[in-house]
Design an enzyme around this catalytic site. Structure first.
Site, PDB file in Angstrom:
ATOM      1  N   HIS A  88       7.073 -30.318  11.714  1.00 11.23           N
ATOM      2  CA  HIS A  88       6.658 -28.980  11.176  1.00 11.23           C
ATOM      3  C   HIS A  88       5.223 -29.982  10.502  1.00 11.23           C
ATOM      4  O   HIS A  88       4.287 -29.000  10.417  1.00 11.23           O
ATOM      5  CB  HIS A  88       7.789 -28.404  10.216  1.00 11.23           C
ATOM      6  CG  HIS A  88       8.926 -28.116  12.169  1.00 11.23           C
ATOM      7  ND1 HIS A  88       8.902 -27.342  13.398  1.00 11.23           N
ATOM      8  CD2 HIS A  88      10.358 -28.727  11.209  1.00 11.23           C
ATOM      9  CE1 HIS A  88       9.996 -27.736  13.008  1.00 11.23           C
ATOM     10  NE2 HIS A  88      10.782 -28.304  12.654  1.00 11.23           N
ATOM     11  N   HIS A  91      10.224 -23.739   8.921  1.00  8.60           N
ATOM     12  CA  HIS A  91       9.209 -24.007  10.485  1.00  8.60           C
ATOM     13  C   HIS A  91       7.573 -24.130   9.919  1.00  8.60           C
ATOM     14  O   HIS A  91       6.538 -24.959  10.350  1.00  8.60           O
ATOM     15  CB  HIS A  91       9.208 -24.065  12.094  1.00  8.60           C
ATOM     16  CG  HIS A  91      10.760 -24.231  12.481  1.00  8.60           C
ATOM     17  ND1 HIS A  91      11.466 -24.320  13.622  1.00  8.60           N
ATOM     18  CD2 HIS A  91      11.951 -25.403  11.825  1.00  8.60           C
ATOM     19  CE1 HIS A  91      12.406 -24.817  14.012  1.00  8.60           C
ATOM     20  NE2 HIS A  91      12.782 -25.309  12.958  1.00  8.60           N
ATOM     21  N   THR A 109       3.499  -0.733   8.811  1.00  2.00           N
ATOM     22  CA  THR A 109       3.853  -1.929   9.446  1.00  2.00           C
ATOM     23  C   THR A 109       4.301  -3.322   8.920  1.00  2.00           C
ATOM     24  O   THR A 109       5.060  -3.643  10.283  1.00  2.00           O
ATOM     25  CB  THR A 109       2.600  -1.947  11.092  1.00  2.00           C
ATOM     26  OG1 THR A 109       1.426  -2.182  10.595  1.00  2.00           O
ATOM     27  CG2 THR A 109       2.551  -0.537  11.105  1.00  2.00           C
ATOM     28  N   ASP A 114       0.697  -1.206   0.051  1.00  2.00           N
ATOM     29  CA  ASP A 114      -0.031  -0.161  -0.220  1.00  2.00           C
ATOM     30  C   ASP A 114       0.817   1.554  -0.265  1.00  2.00           C
ATOM     31  O   ASP A 114       2.578   1.873   0.076  1.00  2.00           O
ATOM     32  CB  ASP A 114      -1.093   0.047   0.840  1.00  2.00           C
ATOM     33  CG  ASP A 114      -0.199   0.349   2.587  1.00  2.00           C
ATOM     34  OD1 ASP A 114       1.042   0.129   3.239  1.00  2.00           O
ATOM     35  OD2 ASP A 114      -1.310   0.303   3.545  1.00  2.00           O
ATOM     36  N   CYS A 165       3.076  -2.823   3.707  1.00  8.20           N
ATOM     37  CA  CYS A 165       2.509  -2.070   4.399  1.00  8.20           C
ATOM     38  C   CYS A 165       3.414  -0.803   4.847  1.00  8.20           C
ATOM     39  O   CYS A 165       4.193  -1.231   5.459  1.00  8.20           O
ATOM     40  CB  CYS A 165       1.455  -1.898   4.801  1.00  8.20           C
ATOM     41  SG  CYS A 165       1.259  -3.145   6.231  1.00  8.20           S
TER      42      CYS A 165
END
Ligand code: RB5
Length: 145
Positions: free
Chosen positions: A132, A97, A66, A7, A64
Site C-alpha cells: 500500500h 490501505h 454531508t 461547519d 459538515c
C-alpha cells in the site's frame, strides 16, 4: 493530538464527537466552528489540515452537512489524504490501505451512534504499509503533476 473541525451542518454532531474523545481520553484541538451559525467549510478544512501537515495533529476529523465539501477542500491541501465515510468498514480500511489522515463525515448523513463508531474505527487502525505504501507514494506524486 487529534484536530477536529466542522461547519454549521456538522456542529451538533461535532459536539457529540468531542464528548466521545474526552471520554476516551484522547487529546484534541477543536478548530471550530463554535456555534451553529453559518460558516464556510473550506475555511475550517484549511486550518485543520494545516495542523495535520505541520505535524501538530496526527489525524483529524472534519464534519459538515454531508462530509463531501470538507473532504473536497481537505484533499486540495498538499499532504492530506481525506476520506468521506459513512460506514465503519471504509473508515477502518481507509487507515489500513490509504493511510488517510483526515476522516470526514456528514452531520446530516450519519447519526451520533454511527459517527462515534467511525471515529473509533479510524483512531484504532494503523496503516498497513507494504504494497500500500507504493500506491500511496503514487497518489502523493499526483500532487506535483
Ligand atoms: C452547508 O449547508 C453544506 O453545504 C455543507 O455543510 C456541506 O454539506 C457541504 O458539502
Amino acid at each position: 493530538m487529534i484536530a477536529i473541525g466542522c461547519d454549521h451542518g456538522g456542529f451538533e454532531l461535532k459536539q457529540e464527537v468531542l464528548k466521545h474523545l474526552e471520554e476516551r481520553g484522547v487529546e484534541y484541538k477543536d478548530f471550530g466552528c463554535y456555534s451553529p451559525e453559518s460558516v464556510d467549510y473550506p475555511d475550517i478544512a484549511k486550518v485543520v489540515c494545516d495542523a495535520v501537515v505541520a505535524g501538530e495533529a496526527e489525524l483529524a476529523f472534519l464534519v459538515c452537512g454531508t462530509g463531501i465539501g470538507m473532504s473536497m477542500a481537505a484533499n486540495k491541501v498538499k499532504g492530506i489524504r481525506a476520506a468521506c465515510c459513512s460506514d465503519t468498514f471504509s473508515a477502518k480500511f481507509t487507515r489500513l490501505h490509504n493511510d488517510a489522515n483526515v476522516l470526514c463525515f456528514g452531520g446530516r448523513v450519519v447519526g451520533p451512534g454511527l459517527a462515534l463508531q467511525l471515529v473509533d474505527a479510524f483512531l484504532d487502525t494503523e496503516f498497513e504499509g507494504g504494497r500500500h505504501q507504493r500506491r500511496i507514494d503514487k497518489v502523493m506524486a499526483l500532487e506535483n503533476d
